[in-house]
Motif scaffolding. Structure first.
Motif, PDB file in Angstrom:
ATOM      1  N   THR A 167      70.268  -4.933  41.111  1.00  0.00           N
ATOM      2  CA  THR A 167      71.284  -5.420  40.153  1.00  0.00           C
ATOM      3  C   THR A 167      70.819  -5.571  38.976  1.00  0.00           C
ATOM      4  OG1 THR A 167      71.987  -6.745  42.249  1.00  0.00           O
ATOM      5  CG2 THR A 167      72.851  -7.457  40.152  1.00  0.00           C
ATOM      6  N   ILE A 168      71.473  -5.347  37.815  1.00  0.00           N
ATOM      7  CA  ILE A 168      71.260  -5.217  36.479  1.00  0.00           C
ATOM      8  C   ILE A 168      71.292  -6.616  36.105  1.00  0.00           C
ATOM      9  CG2 ILE A 168      71.805  -4.581  34.446  1.00  0.00           C
ATOM     10  CD1 ILE A 168      72.877  -1.925  35.288  1.00  0.00           C
ATOM     11  N   SER A 169      70.262  -6.889  35.310  1.00  0.00           N
ATOM     12  CA  SER A 169      70.333  -8.430  34.784  1.00  0.00           C
ATOM     13  C   SER A 169      70.751  -8.360  33.453  1.00  0.00           C
ATOM     14  CB  SER A 169      68.942  -8.993  34.785  1.00  0.00           C
ATOM     15  OG  SER A 169      68.461 -10.094  34.295  1.00  0.00           O
ATOM     16  N   GLY A 170      70.437  -7.278  32.579  1.00  0.00           N
ATOM     17  CA  GLY A 170      71.081  -7.074  31.021  1.00  0.00           C
ATOM     18  C   GLY A 170      70.266  -5.653  30.518  1.00  0.00           C
ATOM     19  N   LEU A 171      70.882  -5.299  29.574  1.00  0.00           N
ATOM     20  CA  LEU A 171      70.388  -4.284  28.829  1.00  0.00           C
ATOM     21  C   LEU A 171      70.502  -4.428  27.159  1.00  0.00           C
ATOM     22  CD1 LEU A 171      69.881  -1.055  28.578  1.00  0.00           C
ATOM     23  CD2 LEU A 171      72.451  -0.621  28.280  1.00  0.00           C
ATOM     24  N   GLY A 172      69.503  -4.182  26.665  1.00  0.00           N
ATOM     25  CA  GLY A 172      69.393  -4.296  25.305  1.00  0.00           C
ATOM     26  C   GLY A 172      68.588  -3.161  24.426  1.00  0.00           C
ATOM     27  N   PHE A 173      69.165  -2.871  23.462  1.00  0.00           N
ATOM     28  CA  PHE A 173      68.457  -1.725  22.432  1.00  0.00           C
ATOM     29  C   PHE A 173      67.826  -2.475  21.559  1.00  0.00           C
ATOM     30  CE2 PHE A 173      71.778   0.512  24.690  1.00  0.00           C
ATOM     31  CZ  PHE A 173      70.860   1.299  25.783  1.00  0.00           C
ATOM     32  N   TYR A 174      66.452  -2.003  20.954  1.00  0.00           N
ATOM     33  CA  TYR A 174      65.862  -2.498  19.737  1.00  0.00           C
ATOM     34  C   TYR A 174      65.968  -1.515  18.708  1.00  0.00           C
ATOM     35  CZ  TYR A 174      61.867   0.011  21.832  1.00  0.00           C
ATOM     36  OH  TYR A 174      60.918   0.864  22.305  1.00  0.00           O
ATOM     37  N   PHE A 175      66.408  -0.269  18.905  1.00  0.00           N
ATOM     38  CA  PHE A 175      66.250   0.808  17.985  1.00  0.00           C
ATOM     39  C   PHE A 175      67.449   1.771  18.354  1.00  0.00           C
ATOM     40  CE2 PHE A 175      65.714   4.868  16.124  1.00  0.00           C
ATOM     41  CZ  PHE A 175      65.180   4.641  14.837  1.00  0.00           C
TER      42      PHE A 175
END
Ligand SMILES: Cc1cc2nc3c(=O)[nH]c(=O)nc-3n(C[C@H](O)[C@H](O)[C@H](O)COP(=O)(O)O)c2cc1C
Length: 264
Positions: A167-175
């Motif tokens: 199960t996905i807990s989160g996704l984030g991009f830094y660039f």
């Protein structure tokens, strides 16, 4: 006695060379002295990105709700290196290892064929890093680095999974280089809030995350893998879907995540 001529060629050259020398000493000293500080800041930034993807640090904050700092929160993570082909841990100095750099070195990476390269990354490193957090001895979060091409360039970020490893807990991009207001909406907290709870795999174990313009009926099996597409940014949307599927699939962390799910 001969008069000193400050405008003579010799004097002008001497002054010019002296100024260049002094400036180059100042610049190189600053570069050397500031390098450890730059490295420290880069590391702090990556820690924040990992914590944010895992939902442990609110957007824009440098401490959590209980006042714990980035370093304190990150200290709860164990960083391991993983052989992506076998899914087994490997013993290397993780503090000095950069998977993105390794992907550019032929002996440390593999070429991907057109069919394999759904995230359009060209080459994939042989070894990558994972960030593991346990709570009461049980796996609570697994964070993996992900990357893939959007419209204007490669997006780099972290995908966090819950302790069930499906199960996905989160996704984030830094660039990324996507357009603000269009593909750049990957940074919108409202869109990012749609990711926690999304299922990674379908019943046959294949990566199934889909970014859709129209959601399947609530409660249907398909709705478990769905996240809203970014409006007016079909190409970025497709890039995000592909990169999530690539890095959770057989050529990404699939073998490792499978090991983790079955053997703990
Ligand atoms: C200046 C400009 C910037 C754009 N930036 C993006 C972008 O960052 N991501 C994206 O997917 N599409 C971007 N597009 C739109 C794409 O060219 C394409 O039209 C779009 O992906 C189609 O999406 P839609 O079917 O949702 O309208 C941009 C278009 C223009 C004119």
């Amino acid at each position: 006695m001969a008069e000193f001529n400050k405008d003579s060629l010799g004097n002008v050259l001497f002054i010019a060379i002296a100024v260049c020398l002094v400036c180059s000493i100042v610049v190189s000293t600053a570069a050397v002295v500031l390098r450890p500080m730059q490295k420290e800041n880069q590391e702090l930034d990556q820690k924040q990105n990992i914590l944010r993807a895992a939902g442990l640090l609110p957007v824009g904050a440098t401490v959590d709700a209980d006042g714990r700092t980035v370093d304190e929160l990150f200290a709860e993570f164990e960083v391991r290196a993983v052989d992506l082909d076998t899914g087994e841990y490997v013993d290397i100095d993780v503090a000095e290892y950069d998977p993105v750099k390794a992907a550019k070195i032929p002996s440390e990476s593999r070429d991907l064929s057109n069919n394999e390269d759904i995230a359009t990354i060209g080459r994939r490193e042989n070894v990558s890093l994972v960030y593991l957090r346990k709570e009461d001895g049980k796996l609570d979060k697994v964070v993996i680095p992900v990357r893939g091409y959007g419209l204007w360039g490669t997006l780099l970020g972290y995908l966090a999974l819950d302790g069930d490893v499906e199960t996905i807990s989160g996704l984030g991009f830094y660039f990324h280089k996507e357009t603000p207001g269009l593909g750049g909406e990957v940074d919108n907290p409202n869109w990012k809030a749609l990711w926690p709870g999304v299922a990674l795999y379908d019943d046959s174990g294949e990566p199934a995350v889909r970014l859709v313009k129209v959601r399947s009926p609530e409660g249907s099996s398909a709705s478990r893998y769905e996240v809203d597409a970014l409006s007016g940014a079909t190409l970025t949307t497709r890039g995000v879907e592909n990169l999530v599927r690539f890095w959770t699939g057989d050529l990404g962390f699939g073998p490792y995540l499978n090991n983790l799910r079955t053997t703990g």
